[in-house]
Design a protein around this motif. Structure first.
Motif, PDB file in Angstrom:
ATOM      1  N   LYS A  64      26.454 -58.622 138.523  1.00 56.61           N
ATOM      2  CA  LYS A  64      26.749 -59.532 137.795  1.00 56.61           C
ATOM      3  C   LYS A  64      27.455 -59.456 136.579  1.00 56.61           C
ATOM      4  N   ASP A  65      27.463 -58.252 135.993  1.00 58.70           N
ATOM      5  CA  ASP A  65      28.397 -58.137 134.867  1.00 58.70           C
ATOM      6  C   ASP A  65      29.900 -57.415 135.429  1.00 58.70           C
ATOM      7  N   ASP A  95      33.659 -57.772 136.349  1.00 60.94           N
ATOM      8  CA  ASP A  95      34.881 -58.753 136.351  1.00 60.94           C
ATOM      9  C   ASP A  95      35.881 -57.693 137.263  1.00 60.94           C
ATOM     10  N   GLN A  96      36.917 -58.594 137.223  1.00 59.86           N
ATOM     11  CA  GLN A  96      38.371 -57.712 137.676  1.00 59.86           C
ATOM     12  C   GLN A  96      39.462 -58.001 136.941  1.00 59.86           C
ATOM     13  N   ASN A 127      39.515 -61.776 135.209  1.00 58.18           N
ATOM     14  CA  ASN A 127      38.494 -63.050 135.771  1.00 58.18           C
ATOM     15  C   ASN A 127      37.242 -62.536 136.390  1.00 58.18           C
ATOM     16  N   ASP A 128      36.546 -63.651 137.085  1.00 61.00           N
ATOM     17  CA  ASP A 128      35.521 -63.275 137.770  1.00 61.00           C
ATOM     18  C   ASP A 128      35.887 -62.398 139.006  1.00 61.00           C
ATOM     19  N   ASN A 129      35.008 -61.533 139.461  1.00 56.73           N
ATOM     20  CA  ASN A 129      35.197 -61.099 140.987  1.00 56.73           C
ATOM     21  C   ASN A 129      35.181 -62.074 141.796  1.00 56.73           C
ATOM     22  N   ASP A 130      35.968 -62.119 142.832  1.00 57.71           N
ATOM     23  CA  ASP A 130      36.046 -63.017 143.915  1.00 57.71           C
ATOM     24  C   ASP A 130      35.330 -62.666 145.434  1.00 57.71           C
ATOM     25  N   ASN A 133      32.068 -55.205 132.815  1.00 53.03           N
ATOM     26  CA  ASN A 133      32.619 -56.008 131.447  1.00 53.03           C
ATOM     27  C   ASN A 133      31.516 -55.963 130.536  1.00 53.03           C
ATOM     28  N   GLY A 158      31.999 -59.419 127.965  1.00 52.68           N
ATOM     29  CA  GLY A 158      32.640 -60.795 128.437  1.00 52.68           C
ATOM     30  C   GLY A 158      33.826 -60.998 127.856  1.00 52.68           C
ATOM     31  N   ARG A 214      37.775 -61.447 127.916  1.00 54.19           N
ATOM     32  CA  ARG A 214      38.599 -62.017 128.939  1.00 54.19           C
ATOM     33  C   ARG A 214      40.139 -62.279 128.332  1.00 54.19           C
TER      34      ARG A 214
END
Length: 204
Positions: A155-156, A158-159, A143-146, A72, A75, A77
């Motif tokens: 850190k950058d 997402d999913q 959203n954030d990777n889980d 991402n 950022g 979303r």
């Protein structure tokens, strides 16, 4: 043909194996601890289809989900889901609904995000809107990777994530979902919100 198959239709694994063959993906058989899944490569991205069980204490709810990690860039979303009773309740409680400029589409869905301009650019792509409208139920978001697949993501990363209640065994619908993921990931690159790189490789 067995009685159960007559009553409930083909088994999930049978359908998902056929899906994997038709879209040139990998079908990974489940075991005692893990559910079966289908992994399809879209350029450098991997889109994974599986099921997920949630316990409510008295029952287990099964969800079908697709996920694709990506880098991402900015950022951005978003979340989109069909309008209904709970979405209208959410709006009354202050949830922000963004209109993206296509009245028929805006009338059907709740669209939320952290950048109105990027939302409008994302959904300007007609194929994305058409594929979303084909889904009878949809909850799609970034959203954030889980930490799934026991992988530590940079850190950058997402999913892109889709989830609905129940097990989807409609091959056409599953193909449409994979196509939707491909269209969105490519569109995110076009609007400057994603890289077309392997998300598991640290960028310089």
């Amino acid at each position: 043909m067995s009685l159960l198959r007559n009553m409930f239709g083909p088994y999930k694994d049978e359908i998902w194996q056929q899906l994997a063959q038709e879209i040139n993906a990998n079908y990974i058989e489940g075991g005692f601890w893990n559910q079966s899944k289908v992994e399809a490569n879209i350029d450098e991205w991997t889109v994974t289809l599986d099921t997920y069980n949630v316990s409510t204490g008295k029952a287990h709810i099964v969800y079908t989900r697709l996920r694709a990690p990506y880098v991402n860039r900015d950022g951005f979303r978003f979340k989109i889901y069909r309008k209904g009773f709970f979405s209208e309740l959410g709006k009354k409680l202050g949830m922000q609904d963004v209109e993206v400029g296509f009245p028929d589409f805006d009338d059907q869905f709740i669209i939320q995000g952290n950048d109105d301009y990027k939302l409008q650019r994302l959904f300007q792509q007609p194929t994305i809107r058409q594929l979303i409208e084909l889904q009878p139920e949809i909850s799609l978001e970034v959203n954030d990777n889980d930490g799934w697949l026991s992988t530590t993501f940079p850190k950058d990363v997402d999913q892109l994530s889709f989830m609905v209640v129940g097990v989807i065994k409609d091959i056409d619908r599953l193909k449409q979902l994979y196509q939707l993921f491909a269209e969105i990931l490519h569109r995110l690159c076009q609007i400057g919100s994603a890289y077309d790189d392997d998300p598991l490789v640290e960028l310089p």
